[in-house]
Design a protein around this motif. Structure first.
Motif, short mmCIF file in Angstrom:
data_model
loop_
_atom_site.label_atom_id
_atom_site.label_comp_id
_atom_site.label_asym_id
_atom_site.label_seq_id
_atom_site.Cartn_x
_atom_site.Cartn_y
_atom_site.Cartn_z
N SER A 205 0.85 -1.19 0.00
CA SER A 205 0.00 0.00 0.00
C SER A 205 0.88 1.25 0.00
O SER A 205 2.10 1.15 -0.01
CB SER A 205 -0.91 -0.01 1.21
OG SER A 205 -0.14 -0.02 2.37
N THR B 132 -3.52 -5.30 -1.65
CA THR B 132 -3.98 -5.52 -3.01
C THR B 132 -3.29 -6.74 -3.63
O THR B 132 -3.58 -7.11 -4.75
CB THR B 132 -3.66 -4.29 -3.88
OG1 THR B 132 -2.29 -3.97 -3.70
CG2 THR B 132 -4.52 -3.11 -3.50
N ILE B 135 -5.09 -11.18 -2.09
CA ILE B 135 -6.55 -11.14 -2.00
C ILE B 135 -7.06 -12.57 -1.83
O ILE B 135 -6.73 -13.45 -2.61
CB ILE B 135 -7.16 -10.48 -3.25
CG1 ILE B 135 -6.67 -9.04 -3.33
CG2 ILE B 135 -8.67 -10.54 -3.24
CD1 ILE B 135 -6.83 -8.40 -4.66
#
Lengths: 375, 136
Positions: A205, B132, B135
């Motif tokens: 992230s 991300t 998943i």
């Protein structure tokens, strides 16, 4: 308590910086101005307002030796401000960006400064004597997204960056004619301008708040996934560690010594991290722990209400407890802290530091009163 | 690239599916022995190695984890004996369960979610929201 002073200067502060003797503080009250306050007879008075930018100022840095202020703004420009007589005179620096400038920092020797931008580039700016002009040299095509933070290595050549593409990178910023070739031959002075020394792909992230340790041996940065990363031996074979946070993510960090880091962010209380004798980093405690433990409801009211709805139970609802908790989200800050600056003499050991955040406060902290945190 | 490595990838997928089947049998055995916590640990173990596979692997693994979570009766007991390293991955599967909209699953998962949030903190939720790559 670690808090020594709380100043409510504005509704919201995007960034702040101290004058070399720390008698004055410059900050941006979330608009296109820089306000400079001075301590006059125990009262902070507004002494200068720097007006030149068109949009919100995202970065301020005040150089220690040359007493110059550099600002970076969403209007895609930077200004270098010089105090001439009783006036701050701005010099425009054309960064050649097509997106907002997001952060800025003077190099240790103060002959260069770096600007991170939303245009996926970093500008390295230096002064050209013959043209009386600050020149911007770009590091292009290296970042896949906005550059959120920049930090200079003590050698004045290496620059670390964090980006919303989740990576932390280290570049060489060697500029011929500005940086002298080091006779001792550090590895850094061999590299050409813009050469990437290392790319750290530890976070999935956004990453923020990169800093070098005082010696330049260790790098720390934070991820928006509530993690903080520590990297030793930055180079071909870096040693990386991560520490998982229990609470909300951090935004900025500060090395107070070689083995101790303060992190600030959405949790509103600064957190202390330290490395043990084996070099393993861990979370020590939050500087606002007493309060956090005493309040019955562990989350601020906006969370309690949301969780209450989520779980469909009354106990999380709008009880007095929850309202109380919201008022004391942090012991000194009530909203996200997004900037931390060292105070005191420049040395390897920092005892005092200041934080500013979205609640418009600048808080001064002293670790002297926190016995367990002193080495 | 797809043509040359397609065979390798298919092999890899089959290997993962075999592993999941093996896991599933082990979990059934543990559940028969009334060891639901052990079963859940088995289900969550090595998840990241399975997530490299395709959608078929992920779904197969989700069914196994779902079975193990649904068998948990004593939530507090389970959380106190579950290693903190499994908190993040459990949270991810809780959200996957809540996304199904299936009433019994949601009721049960929401109860665990509340307890897990209390124990593991908001950081755990943040890591679910921002991940991300892995998943589930």
């Amino acid at each position: 308590m670690a808090v020594t002073a709380v100043h409510q200067f504005a509704q919201c502060i995007t960034c702040h910086a101290w004058s070399p003797d720390q008698s004055m503080v410059a900050f941006c009250p979330n608009n296109n101005e820089v306000h400079i306050y001075k301590l006059v007879e125990d009262k902070w008075e507004k002494v200068y307002v720097l007006q030149k930018h068109d949009q919100v100022i995202s970065g301020i840095d005040w150089s220690r030796r040359s007493n110059r202020i550099v600002t970076a703004s969403h209007d895609r420009n930077s200004y270098v401000w010089n105090l001439e007589g009783s006036e701050w005179v701005p010099t425009l620096v054309i960064l050649r960006l097509n997106r907002a400038a997001l952060c800025v920092q003077w190099s240790p020797k103060e002959n260069k400064f770096a600007v991170g931008s939303g245009a996926k580039t970093v500008c390295i700016c230096y002064y050209e004597q013959e043209n009386n002009w600050w020149v911007s040299k770009l590091i292009r095509k290296r970042h896949d997204s906005s550059v959120t933070s920049v930090s200079w290595h003590p050698d004045n050549i290496l620059l670390a960056t964090t980006s919303t593409d989740g990576k932390c990178r280290v570049f060489s910023t060697f500029i011929k004619g500005v940086d002298a070739k080091d006779s001792k031959k550090g590895t850094s002075s061999d590299s050409k301008f813009g050469e990437m020394i290392v790319q750290l792909d530890l976070s999935s992230s956004w990453t923020f708040g990169v800093k070098w340790s005082p010696s330049g041996n260790t790098l720390a940065y934070v991820g928006h996934n509530s993690m903080i990363y520590f990297v030793d031996d930055v180079g071909p074979s870096p040693l990386a560690q991560n520490v998982v946070l229990r609470d909300l993510p951090l935004r900025d960090v500060l090395f107070v010594s070689e083995r101790k880091v303060i992190g600030v962010g959405f949790d509103c209380n600064p957190m202390v991290f330290a490395a043990d004798e084996r070099g393993i980093w861990s979370f020590v405690r939050s500087l606002g722990e007493q309060k956090a433990l005493s309040s019955g409801s562990r989350y601020g009211s906006q969370f309690s209400e949301a969780f209450g709805k989520f779980y469909g139970q009354s106990k999380h609802g709008v009880s007095n407890d929850a309202v109380e908790a919201s008022r004391t989200r942090g012991i000194a800050h009530e909203n996200c802290i997004n900037c931390i600056m060292p105070l005191g003499d420049r040395g390897t050991l920092i005892r005092r530091f200041s934080t500013s955040g979205l609640d418009g406060r600048i808080v001064v902290w002293d670790l002297e009163n926190e016995q367990d945190l002193l080495e | 690239m797809a043509g040359a490595e397609g065979g390798v990838e298919a092999d890899n997928t089959n290997a993962i599916i075999t592993r999941i089947e093996h896991k599933s049998r082990k979990i059934e055995t543990l559940l028969k022995q009334y060891k639901p916590v052990e079963a859940l640990k088995t289900a969550l173990e090595g998840t990241y190695a399975i997530l490299v596979g395709d959608e078929r692997c992920k779904t197969a693994h989700w069914l196994v984890v779902h079975r193990a979570i649904m068998a948990i009766k004593d939530v507090d007991g389970m959380l106190s004996s579950l290693d903190p390293e499994y908190h993040d991955i459990l949270m991810k599967y809780l959200y996957r369960g809540l996304a199904t909209g299936d009433r019994p699953t949601c009721d049960h998962f929401l109860r665990i979610h509340e307890k897990l949030t209390e124990k593991a903190g908001l950081g755990c939720i943040l890591r679910y929201l921002t991940d991300t790559v892995n998943i589930v």
